[in-house]
Design a protein around this motif. Structure first.
Motif, PDB file in Angstrom:
ATOM      1  N   CYS A 189     -22.457  17.713   2.160  1.00  0.00           N
ATOM      2  CA  CYS A 189     -20.995  17.640   2.010  1.00  0.00           C
ATOM      3  C   CYS A 189     -20.544  16.244   1.580  1.00  0.00           C
ATOM      4  O   CYS A 189     -19.707  16.097   0.684  1.00  0.00           O
ATOM      5  CB  CYS A 189     -20.298  18.032   3.308  1.00  0.00           C
ATOM      6  N   THR A 190     -21.100  15.234   2.193  1.00  0.00           N
ATOM      7  CA  THR A 190     -20.745  13.861   1.821  1.00  0.00           C
ATOM      8  C   THR A 190     -21.241  13.542   0.418  1.00  0.00           C
ATOM      9  O   THR A 190     -20.556  12.863  -0.352  1.00  0.00           O
ATOM     10  CB  THR A 190     -21.319  12.863   2.848  1.00  0.00           C
ATOM     11  N   MET A 191     -22.398  14.063   0.049  1.00  0.00           N
ATOM     12  CA  MET A 191     -22.920  13.851  -1.291  1.00  0.00           C
ATOM     13  C   MET A 191     -22.012  14.479  -2.343  1.00  0.00           C
ATOM     14  O   MET A 191     -21.749  13.872  -3.390  1.00  0.00           O
ATOM     15  CB  MET A 191     -24.339  14.424  -1.420  1.00  0.00           C
ATOM     16  N   VAL A 192     -21.526  15.673  -2.070  1.00  0.00           N
ATOM     17  CA  VAL A 192     -20.590  16.321  -2.995  1.00  0.00           C
ATOM     18  C   VAL A 192     -19.345  15.462  -3.146  1.00  0.00           C
ATOM     19  O   VAL A 192     -18.832  15.260  -4.254  1.00  0.00           O
ATOM     20  CB  VAL A 192     -20.238  17.745  -2.501  1.00  0.00           C
ATOM     21  N   SER A 193     -18.848  14.934  -2.042  1.00  0.00           N
ATOM     22  CA  SER A 193     -17.656  14.105  -2.057  1.00  0.00           C
ATOM     23  C   SER A 193     -17.817  12.888  -2.962  1.00  0.00           C
ATOM     24  O   SER A 193     -16.988  12.646  -3.844  1.00  0.00           O
ATOM     25  CB  SER A 193     -17.324  13.666  -0.625  1.00  0.00           C
ATOM     26  N   ILE A 194     -18.870  12.128  -2.758  1.00  0.00           N
ATOM     27  CA  ILE A 194     -19.017  10.907  -3.559  1.00  0.00           C
ATOM     28  C   ILE A 194     -19.446  11.215  -4.998  1.00  0.00           C
ATOM     29  O   ILE A 194     -19.103  10.474  -5.912  1.00  0.00           O
ATOM     30  CB  ILE A 194     -19.940   9.874  -2.900  1.00  0.00           C
ATOM     31  N   ALA A 195     -20.171  12.314  -5.211  1.00  0.00           N
ATOM     32  CA  ALA A 195     -20.587  12.670  -6.573  1.00  0.00           C
ATOM     33  C   ALA A 195     -19.384  13.073  -7.429  1.00  0.00           C
ATOM     34  O   ALA A 195     -19.271  12.645  -8.587  1.00  0.00           O
ATOM     35  CB  ALA A 195     -21.614  13.794  -6.533  1.00  0.00           C
ATOM     36  N   VAL A 196     -18.496  13.875  -6.872  1.00  0.00           N
ATOM     37  CA  VAL A 196     -17.310  14.279  -7.620  1.00  0.00           C
ATOM     38  C   VAL A 196     -16.428  13.066  -7.895  1.00  0.00           C
ATOM     39  O   VAL A 196     -15.948  12.868  -9.011  1.00  0.00           O
ATOM     40  CB  VAL A 196     -16.522  15.384  -6.868  1.00  0.00           C
ATOM     41  N   TYR A 197     -16.230  12.226  -6.882  1.00  0.00           N
ATOM     42  CA  TYR A 197     -15.403  11.032  -7.051  1.00  0.00           C
ATOM     43  C   TYR A 197     -16.002  10.108  -8.108  1.00  0.00           C
ATOM     44  O   TYR A 197     -15.293   9.617  -8.995  1.00  0.00           O
ATOM     45  CB  TYR A 197     -15.254  10.292  -5.725  1.00  0.00           C
ATOM     46  N   ALA A 198     -17.292   9.862  -8.019  1.00  0.00           N
ATOM     47  CA  ALA A 198     -17.948   8.965  -8.972  1.00  0.00           C
ATOM     48  C   ALA A 198     -17.895   9.539 -10.388  1.00  0.00           C
ATOM     49  O   ALA A 198     -17.681   8.801 -11.348  1.00  0.00           O
ATOM     50  CB  ALA A 198     -19.387   8.709  -8.553  1.00  0.00           C
ATOM     51  N   GLY A 199     -18.078  10.837 -10.515  1.00  0.00           N
ATOM     52  CA  GLY A 199     -18.026  11.464 -11.835  1.00  0.00           C
ATOM     53  C   GLY A 199     -16.649  11.356 -12.465  1.00  0.00           C
ATOM     54  O   GLY A 199     -16.508  11.007 -13.644  1.00  0.00           O
ATOM     55  N   LYS A 200     -15.630  11.640 -11.701  1.00  0.00           N
ATOM     56  CA  LYS A 200     -14.260  11.547 -12.213  1.00  0.00           C
ATOM     57  C   LYS A 200     -13.860  10.100 -12.464  1.00  0.00           C
ATOM     58  O   LYS A 200     -13.185   9.794 -13.440  1.00  0.00           O
ATOM     59  CB  LYS A 200     -13.268  12.204 -11.247  1.00  0.00           C
ATOM     60  N   TYR A 201     -14.269   9.206 -11.597  1.00  0.00           N
ATOM     61  CA  TYR A 201     -13.967   7.790 -11.772  1.00  0.00           C
ATOM     62  C   TYR A 201     -14.631   7.269 -13.037  1.00  0.00           C
ATOM     63  O   TYR A 201     -14.014   6.575 -13.840  1.00  0.00           O
ATOM     64  CB  TYR A 201     -14.443   6.980 -10.566  1.00  0.00           C
ATOM     65  N   CYS A 205       0.853  -1.184   0.000  1.00  0.00           N
ATOM     66  CA  CYS A 205       0.000   0.000   0.000  1.00  0.00           C
ATOM     67  C   CYS A 205       0.886   1.229   0.000  1.00  0.00           C
ATOM     68  O   CYS A 205       1.897   1.273   0.706  1.00  0.00           O
ATOM     69  CB  CYS A 205      -0.903   0.030   1.228  1.00  0.00           C
ATOM     70  N   THR A 206       0.504   2.217  -0.768  1.00  0.00           N
ATOM     71  CA  THR A 206       1.250   3.474  -0.807  1.00  0.00           C
ATOM     72  C   THR A 206       0.273   4.636  -0.696  1.00  0.00           C
ATOM     73  O   THR A 206      -0.874   4.548  -1.139  1.00  0.00           O
ATOM     74  CB  THR A 206       2.053   3.618  -2.118  1.00  0.00           C
ATOM     75  N   GLU A 207       0.766   5.701  -0.114  1.00  0.00           N
ATOM     76  CA  GLU A 207      -0.030   6.926  -0.073  1.00  0.00           C
ATOM     77  C   GLU A 207       0.107   7.622  -1.413  1.00  0.00           C
ATOM     78  O   GLU A 207       1.095   7.450  -2.120  1.00  0.00           O
ATOM     79  CB  GLU A 207       0.452   7.830   1.055  1.00  0.00           C
ATOM     80  N   TYR A 208      -0.901   8.397  -1.750  1.00  0.00           N
ATOM     81  CA  TYR A 208      -0.860   9.129  -3.005  1.00  0.00           C
ATOM     82  C   TYR A 208       0.229  10.185  -2.955  1.00  0.00           C
ATOM     83  O   TYR A 208       0.452  10.812  -1.924  1.00  0.00           O
ATOM     84  CB  TYR A 208      -2.205   9.805  -3.287  1.00  0.00           C
ATOM     85  N   GLY A 209       0.876  10.401  -4.072  1.00  0.00           N
ATOM     86  CA  GLY A 209       1.875  11.457  -4.166  1.00  0.00           C
ATOM     87  C   GLY A 209       1.186  12.785  -4.442  1.00  0.00           C
ATOM     88  O   GLY A 209       0.518  13.364  -3.588  1.00  0.00           O
ATOM     89  N   ASP A 210       1.316  13.236  -5.647  1.00  0.00           N
ATOM     90  CA  ASP A 210       0.696  14.486  -6.068  1.00  0.00           C
ATOM     91  C   ASP A 210      -0.722  14.182  -6.565  1.00  0.00           C
ATOM     92  O   ASP A 210      -0.902  13.451  -7.529  1.00  0.00           O
ATOM     93  CB  ASP A 210       1.529  15.126  -7.178  1.00  0.00           C
ATOM     94  N   VAL A 211      -1.721  14.723  -5.887  1.00  0.00           N
ATOM     95  CA  VAL A 211      -3.109  14.453  -6.255  1.00  0.00           C
ATOM     96  C   VAL A 211      -3.706  15.668  -6.954  1.00  0.00           C
ATOM     97  O   VAL A 211      -3.359  16.810  -6.645  1.00  0.00           O
ATOM     98  CB  VAL A 211      -3.961  14.073  -5.019  1.00  0.00           C
ATOM     99  N   PRO A 212      -4.612  15.436  -7.892  1.00  0.00           N
ATOM    100  CA  PRO A 212      -5.248  16.563  -8.578  1.00  0.00           C
ATOM    101  C   PRO A 212      -6.190  17.338  -7.652  1.00  0.00           C
ATOM    102  O   PRO A 212      -6.592  16.847  -6.592  1.00  0.00           O
ATOM    103  CB  PRO A 212      -6.014  15.897  -9.730  1.00  0.00           C
ATOM    104  N   ASP A 213      -6.541  18.516  -8.068  1.00  0.00           N
ATOM    105  CA  ASP A 213      -7.395  19.378  -7.252  1.00  0.00           C
ATOM    106  C   ASP A 213      -8.765  18.762  -6.976  1.00  0.00           C
ATOM    107  O   ASP A 213      -9.314  18.919  -5.892  1.00  0.00           O
ATOM    108  CB  ASP A 213      -7.563  20.748  -7.915  1.00  0.00           C
ATOM    109  N   TRP A 214      -9.332  18.068  -7.955  1.00  0.00           N
ATOM    110  CA  TRP A 214     -10.647  17.468  -7.745  1.00  0.00           C
ATOM    111  C   TRP A 214     -10.576  16.430  -6.623  1.00  0.00           C
ATOM    112  O   TRP A 214     -11.519  16.288  -5.857  1.00  0.00           O
ATOM    113  CB  TRP A 214     -11.215  16.857  -9.022  1.00  0.00           C
TER     114      TRP A 214
END
Length: 182
Positions: free
Chosen positions: A121-133, A64-73
């Motif tokens: 707030c949680t809805m925004v979190s999963i909506a953005v993640y799901a959209g980008k994914y 397991c590794t932590e993310y390095g440079d992550v995008p703004d989204w």
């Protein structure tokens, strides 16, 4: 009204707030927002870590590794997930304060607002993640959403139900009290 001046709706609202907080914390912290498995290779990732596990005759690895440079989204997904948890904690503390200050309806109004704000707030979190994914992995059948993602989705529903229970409690109380108390 039941014991202590609070109805069953208030108690259920507090219980739903607590359950939403627990599920949200597990969901944001666990590295299982997405999961994929094929031919002895397992890939899973969350908001903080990504992991790879292989158990084949040629390769045996688990890392397991932590993310390095992550995008703004991705930073906004993390931030809104953490904000949802923080707001849930404040809502739960406010509900506990409401037990202490029975006649102060404004505390109940704060609990209602915070429970719905946490859900948003949680809805925004999963909506953005799901959209980008979905935009990046729409042709892949290997990786799917996993339990941590689902926990965050369920916490949205529980926070909203808690808010609705508190609204019912407020409507029952509004018949014999005012905004400033008795």
């Amino acid at each position: 009204m039941s014991c202590g001046g609070h109805s069953t709706f208030f108690r259920f609202g507090c219980l739903f707030l607590l359950m939403a907080l627990i599920l949200d914390v597990i969901g944001v912290a666990a590295p299982y927002w997405i999961y994929g498995e094929a031919n002895g290779l397992k890939v899973y990732a969350g908001l903080w870590k990504q992991c790879l596990s292989a158990n084949t005759p040629d390769l045996k690895i688990s890392k397991c590794t932590e993310y390095g440079d992550v995008p703004d989204w991705f930073k906004s997904v993390r931030a809104s997930g953490l904000l949802g948890i923080f707001i849930s904690v404040i809502a739960l503390i406010s509900a506990i304060l409401k037990i202490r200050f029975k006649d102060r309806v404004f505390v109940l109004i704060i609990v209602i607002i915070l429970s719905f704000l946490s859900a948003v707030c949680t809805m925004v979190s999963i909506a953005v993640y799901a959209g980008k994914y979905h935009a990046s992995e729409k042709y892949s059948s290997f990786v799917k959403f996993s339990f941590a993602f689902a926990f965050c989705a369920v916490s949205i529903v529980l926070s909203a139900i808690a808010g609705i229970c508190m609204i019912i409690e407020l409507s029952k109380r509004s018949s014999y009290t005012t905004i400033v108390g008795r």
